[in-house]
Design an enzyme around this catalytic site. Structure first.
Site, PDB file in Angstrom:
ATOM      1  N   MET A  29       0.842  -1.192   0.000  1.00  0.00           N
ATOM      2  CA  MET A  29       0.000   0.000   0.000  1.00  0.00           C
ATOM      3  C   MET A  29       0.880   1.246   0.000  1.00  0.00           C
ATOM      4  SD  MET A  29      -3.513  -0.834   2.023  1.00  0.00           S
ATOM      5  CE  MET A  29      -3.013  -0.147   3.552  1.00  0.00           C
ATOM      6  N   GLY A  30       2.123   1.076  -0.450  1.00  0.00           N
ATOM      7  CA  GLY A  30       3.030   2.212  -0.510  1.00  0.00           C
ATOM      8  C   GLY A  30       3.650   2.501   0.840  1.00  0.00           C
ATOM      9  N   ALA A  31       4.230   3.709   0.966  1.00  0.00           N
ATOM     10  CA  ALA A  31       4.977   4.092   2.167  1.00  0.00           C
ATOM     11  C   ALA A  31       6.009   3.002   2.459  1.00  0.00           C
ATOM     12  CB  ALA A  31       4.054   4.338   3.357  1.00  0.00           C
ATOM     13  N   LEU A  32       6.790   2.684   1.431  1.00  0.00           N
ATOM     14  CA  LEU A  32       7.706   1.548   1.496  1.00  0.00           C
ATOM     15  C   LEU A  32       8.789   1.741   2.559  1.00  0.00           C
ATOM     16  CD1 LEU A  32       8.219   0.792  -2.303  1.00  0.00           C
ATOM     17  CD2 LEU A  32       6.472  -0.099  -0.749  1.00  0.00           C
ATOM     18  N   HIS A  33       9.177   0.618   3.150  1.00  0.00           N
ATOM     19  CA  HIS A  33      10.220   0.607   4.171  1.00  0.00           C
ATOM     20  C   HIS A  33      11.127  -0.595   3.939  1.00  0.00           C
ATOM     21  CE1 HIS A  33       7.805  -2.517   6.045  1.00  0.00           C
ATOM     22  NE2 HIS A  33       6.776  -1.686   6.070  1.00  0.00           N
ATOM     23  N   GLY A  35      11.351  -3.494   5.212  1.00  0.00           N
ATOM     24  CA  GLY A  35      10.664  -4.782   5.103  1.00  0.00           C
ATOM     25  C   GLY A  35      10.146  -5.027   3.695  1.00  0.00           C
ATOM     26  N   HIS A  36       9.536  -3.997   3.107  1.00  0.00           N
ATOM     27  CA  HIS A  36       9.076  -4.114   1.720  1.00  0.00           C
ATOM     28  C   HIS A  36      10.257  -4.395   0.790  1.00  0.00           C
ATOM     29  CE1 HIS A  36       5.695  -1.412   3.176  1.00  0.00           C
ATOM     30  NE2 HIS A  36       5.027  -2.420   2.632  1.00  0.00           N
ATOM     31  N   GLN A  60      -9.712  -1.838   2.952  1.00  0.00           N
ATOM     32  CA  GLN A  60      -8.988  -2.276   4.134  1.00  0.00           C
ATOM     33  C   GLN A  60      -9.147  -1.328   5.319  1.00  0.00           C
ATOM     34  OE1 GLN A  60      -5.399  -3.912   1.498  1.00  0.00           O
ATOM     35  NE2 GLN A  60      -5.091  -4.175   3.662  1.00  0.00           N
TER      36      GLN A  60
END
Length: 118
Positions: A29-33, A35-36, A60
């Site tokens: 869902m974006g806002a990548l970190h 972990g992604h 969601q």
């Protein structure tokens, strides 16, 4: 790297390089970190094609205010993916693209189990 906003564009790009190749899919869902990015790295190691979706899915969220507050960092996400690897397909559909017939949701009664297990 290709950025695709509709299924047809993504399907065309993947079809051009099909010939027995595999596709790794990392839905986000974006806002990548980190972990992604670890998931994308694993997908790159295991597949010849990798698709990362960035879609803030309204189904969601129970609370519309939470949906409105969810971070949307598309440009930063694209930069992170580009820096990770140049051959990632990024799928950024609109709500209308994925829910062409409109969003239809159903509510279920779990007799309180949902408050114990959540």
């Amino acid at each position: 790297m290709g950025i695709h906003t509709n299924r047809e564009s993504l399907q065309r790009a993947l079809a051009a390089n099909r010939n027995g190749n595999t596709i790794g899919f990392v839905p986000t869902m974006g806002a990548l970190h980190r972990g992604h990015l670890a998931l994308v790295t694993q997908a790159l190691q295991e597949n010849t094609n990798v698709v990362v979706s960035i879609f803030v899915n309204p189904t969601q969220f129970d609370n519309p205010a939470d949906l409105d507050r969810y971070p949307r960092t598309l440009e930063e996400d694209i930069t992170l993916l580009h820096n990770l690897h140049q051959d990632i397909h990024i799928f950024v559909p609109t709500v209308q693209e994925l829910y062409q017939d409109g969003i239809a949701s159903r509510h279920f009664n779990f007799d309180g189990l949902d408050t114990e297990m959540e």
